[in-house]
Design an enzyme around this catalytic site. Structure first.
Site, PDB file in Angstrom:
ATOM      1  N   GLN A  60       1.051  -1.242   0.065  1.00  8.55           N
ATOM      2  CA  GLN A  60      -0.034   0.008  -0.013  1.00  8.55           C
ATOM      3  C   GLN A  60       0.885   1.149   0.068  1.00  8.55           C
ATOM      4  OE1 GLN A  60      -3.519  -0.345   0.430  1.00  8.55           O
ATOM      5  NE2 GLN A  60      -3.444   1.656  -0.229  1.00  8.55           N
ATOM      6  N   PHE A  61       1.335   1.586  -1.140  1.00 16.73           N
ATOM      7  CA  PHE A  61       2.249   2.819  -1.268  1.00 16.73           C
ATOM      8  C   PHE A  61       1.462   4.110  -0.842  1.00 16.73           C
ATOM      9  CE2 PHE A  61       0.099   3.329  -5.375  1.00 16.73           C
ATOM     10  CZ  PHE A  61       0.509   4.632  -5.567  1.00 16.73           C
ATOM     11  N   THR A  62       0.399   4.162  -0.934  1.00 14.74           N
ATOM     12  CA  THR A  62      -0.441   5.321  -0.579  1.00 14.74           C
ATOM     13  C   THR A  62      -0.412   5.760   0.873  1.00 14.74           C
ATOM     14  OG1 THR A  62      -2.712   4.094  -0.303  1.00 14.74           O
ATOM     15  CG2 THR A  62      -2.070   5.070  -2.539  1.00 14.74           C
TER      16      THR A  62
END
Length: 145
Positions: A78-80
């Site tokens: 989950q890079f966000t």
């Protein structure tokens, strides 16, 4: 490294309509990795997640870990989680590690959890995913290195 930990009764992840990971009782982990992260961060967070006492005992107190309860892990990259929303209206993702750095650390994180005897299902790194969960409690925590 930043991980959103959600205690769940069940969770699953699909990619393009195909289920790629599914668990029953356990933890859904949304895993974010930044530029400064290393194997040391992975070790710390994996140990913390595996031993976090957030499952209830017979007295209703959060006193057991996912390991102690026989729970499972659904780990989703989950890079966000490293989106910066302080300026403007579009998040800035400059703090998120590039895929060539993040993916090996994400895979190492999952391996470390498996080494602790946990069943670990995953999403698909870099893919658009649909994540479903039944949050138990709800219990949601953030673990950072």
């Amino acid at each position: 490294m930043r991980v959103v930990v959600q205690r769940t009764r069940e969770a699953s992840v699909t990619v393009a309509g195909d289920m790629v990971g599914k668990i029953d009782h356990g933890l859904l982990l949304l895993v974010g990795i930044t530029h400064e992260d290393s194997e040391k961060d992975v070790d710390f967070v994996a140990d913390k997640v595996a031993n976090l006492r957030i499952f209830e005992d017979e007295d209703g107190k959060m006193n057991h870990s996912v390991q102690e309860t026989g729970g499972q892990i659904l780990s989703v990259s989950q890079f966000t989680l490293y989106g910066d929303c302080r300026k403007g209206r579009r998040p800035n993702f400059m703090s998120a590690a590039r895929p060539e750095q993040a993916e090996p650390l994400y895979e190492l994180f999952n391996s470390k959890l498996r080494e602790k005897g946990l069943l670990v299902e995953t999403g698909r790194f870099g893919a658009m995913m649909d994540v479903r969960l039944l949050n138990d409690g709800p219990v949601t925590l953030i673990v950072e290195s």
